[in-house]
Design a protein around this motif. Structure first.
Motif, PDB file in Angstrom:
ATOM      1  N   CYS A 105     -72.217  52.666 165.048  1.00 56.15           N
ATOM      2  CA  CYS A 105     -71.353  52.061 166.055  1.00 56.15           C
ATOM      3  C   CYS A 105     -70.437  51.462 165.779  1.00 56.15           C
ATOM      4  O   CYS A 105     -70.375  51.189 164.439  1.00 56.15           O
ATOM      5  CB  CYS A 105     -72.344  51.281 167.037  1.00 56.15           C
ATOM      6  N   ASP A 106     -69.553  51.283 166.688  1.00 58.68           N
ATOM      7  CA  ASP A 106     -68.146  50.309 166.293  1.00 58.68           C
ATOM      8  C   ASP A 106     -68.548  48.766 166.228  1.00 58.68           C
ATOM      9  O   ASP A 106     -68.341  48.269 165.335  1.00 58.68           O
ATOM     10  CB  ASP A 106     -67.121  50.733 167.078  1.00 58.68           C
ATOM     11  N   LYS A 151     -65.874  45.592 175.577  1.00 62.28           N
ATOM     12  CA  LYS A 151     -65.655  46.550 176.138  1.00 62.28           C
ATOM     13  C   LYS A 151     -64.275  46.838 177.224  1.00 62.28           C
ATOM     14  O   LYS A 151     -63.775  47.610 177.204  1.00 62.28           O
ATOM     15  CB  LYS A 151     -66.704  46.814 177.038  1.00 62.28           C
ATOM     16  N   ASP A 189     -67.628  52.323 170.751  1.00 63.25           N
ATOM     17  CA  ASP A 189     -68.955  52.148 170.822  1.00 63.25           C
ATOM     18  C   ASP A 189     -69.559  51.005 170.545  1.00 63.25           C
ATOM     19  O   ASP A 189     -69.544  50.403 169.220  1.00 63.25           O
ATOM     20  CB  ASP A 189     -69.440  53.481 169.791  1.00 63.25           C
ATOM     21  N   ARG A 223     -74.537  50.543 175.161  1.00 64.07           N
ATOM     22  CA  ARG A 223     -76.049  51.036 174.636  1.00 64.07           C
ATOM     23  C   ARG A 223     -76.771  49.898 174.399  1.00 64.07           C
ATOM     24  O   ARG A 223     -76.389  48.910 173.629  1.00 64.07           O
ATOM     25  CB  ARG A 223     -75.942  51.999 173.601  1.00 64.07           C
TER      26      ARG A 223
END
Length: 403
Positions: free
Chosen positions: A7-8, A26, A33, A170
């Motif tokens: 993921c980032d 976000k 991600d 996520r």
């Protein structure tokens, strides 16, 4: 599910700070991600779901502190989020009362701090106090905070989780941090290898231990304090507003006070009892011998050296297990109260309080350390729930964007 993922941004901890950081990232980087992990089955299992839900105003803290700035801004931002999202809020306000003439200067000092911090507070007399809450009692003057409110912290955290999932963030639950694997990856308790462009540690009670794996938190350790409230179960409503005593500003605890929760429940507390391991909620639940030995060692040193008055603090807090003593502390702030009505203990919470091991002082402001590989939120104590949104923005500005 593959046992290796990338993921980032990887956020360790799904409490309010981890959720606020995911939200801020976000908003800034919509295509990123973002993965949030937690060792528990859902969000807000610990401090974020066990706190009083008070949205503080920001008048306790010195003007040069991060807490002063973030509490003022956070009160507004969290109020806007809760009302905009249609979540529960009780605009019950707050008063700080003086038990005797010696505490009048304390009330005035809180007013000065509030004014320097740009907070809406004002001194009121006994007559105006009676209009706000007829049962509240003070000596001469009190401090009134109209922007203090209460929310349901668990409801807020679950709403944030829903928002984040809808935006593509996520979550992996039942996956706690186990150990670091190189600069960019971690191994979880569930056997996953997670690689990230940047790892952000918001692990609360275990933030210091995670940070030490990355070479940080060299002069800090978490000392846990157990907080418990007593709920009022009577059918009457003897309190209208949050009623607080004048605190000892030399330590980070605000003393036993009355809180009116989001559903109108009245409770007194909390305690600030030194705990013996990090999740020392009840009995031998979550007992870890290594934690007991380490924490007992530090608490013994603080007790013997009486650093920051720890000895008297510990002894007075332990007495609060006696319900009559506990309720007696609260009677000073009201004209009358049926103390027998306070007969139900709340679910305990643990405050993850950072100790500076070099100076042997409790750290009262936010502490964040990091580099281009990892960022560690080491001290996010009360009022971190109130502060969470502007604090997350500050972390992104000062740590993420400067990598």
């Amino acid at each position: 599910m593959s046992n290796q993922q990338r993921c980032d941004y990887l956020i360790i901890g799904a409490g309010i700070i981890g959720l606020a950081l995911a939200r801020e990232l976000k908003n800034r980087f919509p295509a990123a991600d973002i993965l949030v992990i937690d060792k528990e089955a859902d969000v807000a299992f610990h401090g974020s779901g066990r706190n009083s839900g008070v949205l503080h105003a920001g008048f306790y803290y010195s003007a040069d502190s991060l807490k002063a700035r973030f509490t003022r801004e956070g009160n507004r931002m969290m109020t806007d989020y809760v009302t905009g999202r249609g979540l529960a809020i009780n605009r019950c306000h707050k008063v700080v009362v003086a038990s005797d003439l010696n505490e009048i200067e304390g009330v005035q000092e809180l007013q000065r701090r509030g004014e320097r911090n740009g907070v809406d507070v004002r001194i009121i007399d006994e007559q105006e106090l009676a209009e706000i809450d007829p049962n509240a009692k003070t000596t001469g003057i009190a401090l009134y905070s109209p922007t203090t409110a209460t929310v349901d912290p668990g409801q807020v955290c679950h709403a944030l989780k829903d928002d984040l999932e809808a935006a593509g963030v996520r979550f992996l639950f039942g996956q706690g941090y186990l150990k670091r694997q190189g600069d960019a990856a971690i191994l979880t308790t569930g056997g996953l290898v997670l690689e990230a462009g940047l790892t952000i540690n918001a692990a609360g009670l275990y933030a210091d231990t995670v940070a030490r794996d990355y070479g940080f938190s060299q002069h800090y350790t978490i000392i846990p304090f157990k907080g418990i409230y007593l709920k009022y179960t009577g059918t009457d409503k003897p309190i209208r507003t949050n009623i607080y005593p004048v605190p000892n500003l030399k330590n980070p605890f605000l003393g036993v006070h009355y809180t009116v929760t989001v559903d109108g429940t009245i409770k007194i507390g909390p305690t600030a009892i030194p705990a013996f391991w990090r999740q020392n909620y009840a009995g031998l639940e979550h007992f870890r011998l290594g934690e007991l030995l380490e924490i007992l060692g530090w608490e013994s040193r603080l007790f013997l050296g009486d650093n920051f008055g720890f000895r008297s603090l510990a002894l007075s807090e332990l007495k609060k297990y006696d319900r009559s003593y506990f309720t007696g502390l609260a009677t000073k702030m009201v004209k009358q109260i049926n103390t027998a009505g306070f007969n139900q203990w709340s679910k305990p919470g643990i405050r993850a309080q950072l100790l500076n091991t070099a100076t042997k002082e409790l750290v009262q402001d936010f502490v964040v350390e990091g580099d281009r590989h990892s960022i560690h939120v080491l001290n996010a104590v009360s009022p971190a729930f109130t502060c969470s949104f502007p604090f997350a923005a500050w972390v992104v500005d000062h740590f993420v964007l400067k990598q």
